[in-house]
Design an enzyme around this catalytic site. Structure first.
Site, PDB file in Angstrom:
ATOM      1  N   GLU A 136      -3.434  -9.911   3.407  1.00 52.97           N
ATOM      2  CA  GLU A 136      -4.252  -9.615   4.581  1.00 52.97           C
ATOM      3  C   GLU A 136      -5.308 -10.685   4.870  1.00 52.97           C
ATOM      4  O   GLU A 136      -5.547 -11.044   6.009  1.00 52.97           O
ATOM      5  CB  GLU A 136      -4.928  -8.261   4.425  1.00 52.97           C
ATOM      6  CG  GLU A 136      -4.011  -7.068   4.609  1.00 52.97           C
ATOM      7  CD  GLU A 136      -3.300  -6.652   3.329  1.00 52.97           C
ATOM      8  OE1 GLU A 136      -3.248  -7.439   2.374  1.00 52.97           O
ATOM      9  OE2 GLU A 136      -2.791  -5.517   3.299  1.00 52.97           O
ATOM     10  N   GLU A 195       0.827  -1.209   0.000  1.00 51.56           N
ATOM     11  CA  GLU A 195       0.000   0.000   0.000  1.00 51.56           C
ATOM     12  C   GLU A 195       0.860   1.256   0.000  1.00 51.56           C
ATOM     13  O   GLU A 195       0.510   2.266  -0.608  1.00 51.56           O
ATOM     14  CB  GLU A 195      -0.966  -0.028   1.189  1.00 51.56           C
ATOM     15  CG  GLU A 195      -2.041  -1.096   1.005  1.00 51.56           C
ATOM     16  CD  GLU A 195      -2.893  -1.304   2.225  1.00 51.56           C
ATOM     17  OE1 GLU A 195      -2.322  -1.524   3.321  1.00 51.56           O
ATOM     18  OE2 GLU A 195      -4.130  -1.253   2.115  1.00 51.56           O
TER      19      GLU A 195
HETATM   20  N1  T1G Z   1       4.223  -8.094  11.732  1.00 49.93           N
HETATM   21  C1  T1G Z   1       4.956  -8.438  12.811  1.00 49.93           C
HETATM   22  N2  T1G Z   1       5.953  -9.354  12.807  1.00 49.93           N
HETATM   23  C2  T1G Z   1       6.191  -9.961  11.633  1.00 49.93           C
HETATM   24  C3  T1G Z   1       5.462  -9.668  10.456  1.00 49.93           C
HETATM   25  C4  T1G Z   1       4.433  -8.687  10.541  1.00 49.93           C
HETATM   26  N3  T1G Z   1       3.703  -8.336   9.489  1.00 49.93           N
HETATM   27  N4  T1G Z   1       5.943 -10.458   9.461  1.00 49.93           N
HETATM   28  C5  T1G Z   1       6.928 -11.206  10.000  1.00 49.93           C
HETATM   29  N5  T1G Z   1       7.085 -10.904  11.291  1.00 49.93           N
HETATM   30  C6  T1G Z   1       8.073 -11.479  12.216  1.00 49.93           C
HETATM   31  C7  T1G Z   1       7.870 -12.966  12.406  1.00 49.93           C
HETATM   32  O1  T1G Z   1       6.896 -13.201  13.410  1.00 49.93           O
HETATM   33  C8  T1G Z   1       9.249 -13.416  12.816  1.00 49.93           C
HETATM   34  O2  T1G Z   1       9.412 -13.045  14.176  1.00 49.93           O
HETATM   35  C9  T1G Z   1      10.158 -12.512  11.997  1.00 49.93           C
HETATM   36  O3  T1G Z   1       9.368 -11.368  11.634  1.00 49.93           O
HETATM   37  C10 T1G Z   1      10.659 -13.175  10.739  1.00 49.93           C
HETATM   38  O4  T1G Z   1       9.486 -13.624  10.052  1.00 49.93           O
HETATM   39  C11 T1G Z   1      -2.259  -2.265   6.830  1.00 49.93           C
HETATM   40  C12 T1G Z   1      -3.398  -4.552   7.723  1.00 49.93           C
HETATM   41  C13 T1G Z   1       7.735 -11.087   5.372  1.00 49.93           C
HETATM   42  C14 T1G Z   1       7.651 -13.114   3.898  1.00 49.93           C
HETATM   43  O5  T1G Z   1       0.928 -10.935   6.185  1.00 49.93           O
HETATM   44  O6  T1G Z   1       4.854 -13.266   5.155  1.00 49.93           O
HETATM   45  O7  T1G Z   1      -0.250  -5.102   6.358  1.00 49.93           O
HETATM   46  O8  T1G Z   1       9.891 -15.374  15.049  1.00 49.93           O
HETATM   47  O9  T1G Z   1      10.166 -16.040  10.005  1.00 49.93           O
HETATM   48  O10 T1G Z   1      10.561 -16.454   6.504  1.00 49.93           O
HETATM   49  O11 T1G Z   1      -3.413  -3.160   4.980  1.00 49.93           O
HETATM   50  O12 T1G Z   1       7.315 -12.912   7.591  1.00 49.93           O
HETATM   51  O13 T1G Z   1      11.763 -13.782  14.525  1.00 49.93           O
HETATM   52  O14 T1G Z   1      10.233 -13.336  16.476  1.00 49.93           O
HETATM   53  O15 T1G Z   1       8.277 -15.180   8.543  1.00 49.93           O
HETATM   54  O16 T1G Z   1      11.937 -14.341   6.006  1.00 49.93           O
HETATM   55  C15 T1G Z   1       0.335  -8.221   6.054  1.00 49.93           C
HETATM   56  C16 T1G Z   1       3.602 -11.567   7.003  1.00 49.93           C
HETATM   57  C17 T1G Z   1       0.138  -7.700   7.446  1.00 49.93           C
HETATM   58  C18 T1G Z   1       3.246 -10.640   5.848  1.00 49.93           C
HETATM   59  C19 T1G Z   1       9.329 -12.930   5.729  1.00 49.93           C
HETATM   60  N6  T1G Z   1       1.643  -8.829   5.921  1.00 49.93           N
HETATM   61  N7  T1G Z   1       4.988 -11.948   7.003  1.00 49.93           N
HETATM   62  O17 T1G Z   1       9.447 -14.332   5.848  1.00 49.93           O
HETATM   63  O18 T1G Z   1      10.662 -14.498   8.071  1.00 49.93           O
HETATM   64  S1  T1G Z   1      -1.470  -6.958   7.631  1.00 49.93           S
HETATM   65  C20 T1G Z   1       1.837 -10.167   6.014  1.00 49.93           C
HETATM   66  C21 T1G Z   1       5.489 -12.832   6.076  1.00 49.93           C
HETATM   67  C22 T1G Z   1      -1.308  -5.476   6.771  1.00 49.93           C
HETATM   68  C23 T1G Z   1      -2.319  -3.410   5.858  1.00 49.93           C
HETATM   69  C24 T1G Z   1      -2.586  -4.727   6.526  1.00 49.93           C
HETATM   70  C25 T1G Z   1       6.920 -13.242   6.273  1.00 49.93           C
HETATM   71  C26 T1G Z   1       7.895 -12.578   5.296  1.00 49.93           C
HETATM   72  P1  T1G Z   1      10.387 -13.948  15.120  1.00 49.93           P
HETATM   73  P2  T1G Z   1       9.598 -14.949   9.164  1.00 49.93           P
HETATM   74  P3  T1G Z   1      10.733 -14.971   6.557  1.00 49.93           P
END
Ligand code: T1G
Length: 687
Positions: free
Chosen positions: A122, A102
């Site tokens: 999302e 976004e």
């Molecule tokens: N928020 C908080 N922590 C997150 C996070 C997030 N979005 N994504 C990953 N982490 C933490 C995860 O818990 C782990 O923590 C560490 O980062 C490494 O993650 C406003 C409302 C980006 C592809 O759904 O898909 O945006 O275990 O092991 O394999 O409209 O993380 O080290 O303590 O997964 O390299 C939408 C979610 C949110 C993406 C990286 N975004 N993340 O993968 O590392 S809603 C998502 C992923 C939103 C807007 C809306 C993957 C990654 P710890 P990892 P990775």
């Protein structure tokens, strides 16, 4: 600082720097808001925004979802970017997901690195884009592409993003490419919000709705996303933003969003215990014993992660079969574009199959995936002990057999561990790491390292019949067979569980795997089964009739011409006959009653598993059920779901069911403790 700014001449560079994934929390939002002000006060010609650490931004910080939103809110920050008189260019490496995507949409221009991806996941967290995604994306890529990306939640790679008009360019160095964009071109770009909205197209909307129903059955967020995209097309931009934000905030607090966030974080918590300090053995050459479906799947998973793999077989036919099975998987991966020709050849170079155990004298791990017979396993482990170095780890893929008994077949049982893969082993993410009485920390550390290398979800489990997943599955089937015997049909039960969210009910699933597997396990348990425990004989009758499932053309269902499944009245009659012999007065259970009995049986068994320490915590049980047994992810897993019912409610119902059968429904002390203390089952720890 979560957002840094610098300038070179009249170019401003804004960098999101919030390790490990540039999640957009309050500090990032504040930094971005201040960067807009800085840019406008610095008389810049352009701003290039990028992410540190090779990643643009992973989206909103989901750890903030359980607390009230705090300003500055992301939609407002992004409106400031897209309304700024300074052009912003998003230079995307790694991933731009959710709020990250976004941010990019709010910029005047987007440039991606070839290996980067961009998307709106999302809905996989039970919410919808909450910072303009549902309003800007359709304007940029059209209705069909926007519905695809947002309601399915799948990111797209750079080339596809370019093809659909989501980004302007793909370049190995997006930041430099952004610097080189000529000013005239930059000045020609229109803010996305000012692009014309696409026409509403009923056919496209209906197709999207049908796809959601088939791919995301039971889930709320994908339908809401479609609703908001559709509504936004008929509204002024800011009004569309407003209903989007309201819907996002409502969904954020929903049961499904909490469940999906629980699984998201539980999945990332599936790693070696913090106090496991032992050094794993070096892994390079891995031996796999058995080249059948499991063995070849395990071998391919290892090849995919860069290991050298040798399958050991008992004779030349077995070697040939192993090679054919691995070739088939490689060819399928090639056909699906998961690997290319070079990748296929490179994997083949690292693969061998042989009957000669001397060929694995340098292997430091062996994974036995031979026939489920204790005698076979004893023989294999003794041979592996001779062939491999003394420090090599010896693992069994056994699904049910006693790992401690297998370990007794070698002189040093500390080398023995269970690595329970799930078919197809190169696809299913769950890996149960079975820890025997003598399994060393080195072996356990090696199991977790292997799980990580294979990109699996490793869950440490203790030794009991069926460990965690198969033990709960056995109770699931027993409860279902009891309901079948006492009143329902397999298709009633399957339908009830599909309505709960399973892709397939227990009977259709068993027709796929074969009724003979559970039959063999029941025979193995004959000697130790509690004679006082009610035993349902229908499944035995089915096997006696040769109705083993799809592989024999008939099981719980019939498969005329090898096609789809058809209810089989013979099966229903079997239950009537057995019930008659047993003098049972059958009742007609409702779908709710079926679901309640099956789920309470599973929860009760899982509570005992937790109490006995077979699972380390409730989250691990959720991971096993979601990633190994098809429990609906949007329910959060079995123990998370149990807490939505509440221990008090569960125990009260179990007390009622105990009146019917005090043995089968014996209440787990852990549930009684949670009910008495008013505590969450998910917080319970082994006794
Ligand atoms: N928020 C908080 N922590 C997150 C996070 C997030 N979005 N994504 C990953 N982490 C933490 C995860 O818990 C782990 O923590 C560490 O980062 C490494 O993650 C406003 C409302 C980006 C592809 O759904 O898909 O945006 O275990 O092991 O394999 O409209 O993380 O080290 O303590 O997964 O390299 C939408 C979610 C949110 C993406 C990286 N975004 N993340 O993968 O590392 S809603 C998502 C992923 C939103 C807007 C809306 C993957 C990654 P710890 P990892 P990775």
């Amino acid at each position: 600082m979560s957002v840094t700014t610098r300038r070179e001449d009249n170019v401003g560079y804004v960098t999101i720097d919030s390790p490990p994934v540039n999640a957009i929390g309050r500090s990032v939002r504040t930094g971005l808001r201040d960067a807009v002000t800085w840019a406008e006060q610095s008389n810049l010609e352009r701003v290039i925004i990028s992410g540190a650490g090779g990643m643009f931004a992973a989206g909103a910080d989901t750890k903030e979802f359980d607390s009230d939103p705090v300003e500055p809110h992301l939609p407002d920050v992004l409106n400031a970017i897209d309304q700024s008189f300074i052009p912003w260019i998003a230079a995307i490496e790694g991933v731009a997901l959710g709020g990250g995507a976004e941010i990019a949409l709010a910029c005047d221009m987007r440039i991606m690195a070839p290996s980067a991806s961009i998307g709106f996941p999302e809905v996989t967290l039970g919410v919808i884009p909450g910072a303009g995604g549902t309003q800007r994306l359709p304007r940029l890529v059209g209705l069909a592409n926007a519905l695809d990306m947002i309601t399915l939640g799948k990111p797209v790679k750079a080339q596809l993003a370019l093809d659909i008009g989501l980004v302007h360019a793909v370049d190995e160095d997006p930041v430099y490419a952004a610097f080189m964009v000529n000013s005239e071109a930059l000045g020609s770009f229109v803010s996305v919000r000012d692009l014309p909205v696409p026409m509403l197209d009923a056919a496209i909307l209906n197709a999207a709705r049908e796809r959601i129903n088939s791919k995301s059955s039971g889930q709320i967020a994908p339908h809401k996303a479609l609703d908001i995209i559709e509504a936004g097309i008929g509204l002024p931009f800011l009004e569309g933003l407003d209903i989007e934000r309201k819907t996002f905030l409502t969904l954020r607090g929903s049961e499904q969003a909490k469940a999906l966030r629980h699984v998201f974080f539980a999945e990332r918590g599936a790693k070696a215990p913090a106090d496991l300090t032992a050094k794993p053995v070096e892994l390079a050459h891995v031996a796999v014993v058995g080249g059948g479906l499991m063995g070849s799947g395990i071998a391919y998973a290892l090849l995919n992660s860069g290991f050298r793999v040798t399958i050991l077989e008992t004779d030349d036919d077995g070697v040939e079969r192993a090679c054919t099975n691995v070739d088939t998987i490689i060819a399928a991966s090639l056909k699906r574009g998961l690997i290319d020709e070079a990748g296929s050849n490179e994997r083949r170079k690292r693969f061998a199959a042989t009957t000669n155990y001397n060929n694995v004298s340098d292997a430091t791990l062996a994974i036995e995936a031979a026939y489920e017979s204790m005698d076979v396993k004893r023989t294999v482990f003794a041979a592996l002990e001779q062939a491999l170095p003394a420090h090599a780890i010896l693992a069994s893929n056994t699904s049910y057999l006693d790992l401690n008994e297998i370990a007794r077949s070698v002189s040093d049982p500390s080398r023995v561990i269970g690595l329970h893969f799930f078919a197809p082993a190169h696809i299913m993410k769950l890996l149960e790491i079975v820890v025997g009485a003598h399994t060393s920390d080195t072996a356990l550390a090696t199991g977790f390292v292997l799980g990580k290398r294979l990109r699996k979800i490793p869950v440490a489990v203790g030794v009991c019949d069926g460990f965690v997943g198969n033990r709960i599955l056995a109770r699931y089937r027993e409860a279902a067979d009891t309901i079948f015997m006492d009143g329902s049909t397999p298709w009633d039960i399957d339908e009830a569980m599909v309505e709960f969210g399973y892709a397939m009910g227990p009977y259709a699933a068993q027709d796929l795997s074969g009724l003979d597997i559970a039959h063999a396990n029941r025979r193995r348990q004959d000697a130790t089964r509690d004679p006082a425990r009610r035993y349902i004989p229908i499944a035995d009758r089915m096997v006696e009739l040769g109705k083993l499932g799809r592989k024999t053309g008939a099981g719980w269902y019939r498969y005329p011409g090898g096609g789809g499944r058809v209810d089989d009245p013979i099966v229903a009659d079997l239950a009537l006959e057995e019930a008659h012999f047993a003098g049972i007065k059958r009742v007609d259970y409702s779908a709710d009653e079926i679901r309640e009995r099956v789920l309470l049986a599973m929860i009760n068994e899982a509570a005992d598993i937790l109490q006995e320490g077979i699972a380390r915590n409730a989250s691990d049980i959720d991971l096993v059920l979601v990633f190994g047994y098809g429990f609906p992810r949007w329910r959060g897993g079995l123990m998370h779901y149990a807490d939505t019912l509440g221990a008090k409610t569960i125990v009260a119902r179990l007390e009622e069911l105990c009146k019917e059968d005090p043995i089968a429904w014996k209440i787990s002390p852990l549930l009684q403790q949670c009910a008495a203390n008013g505590t969450l089952i998910s917080d319970a720890a082994p006794a």
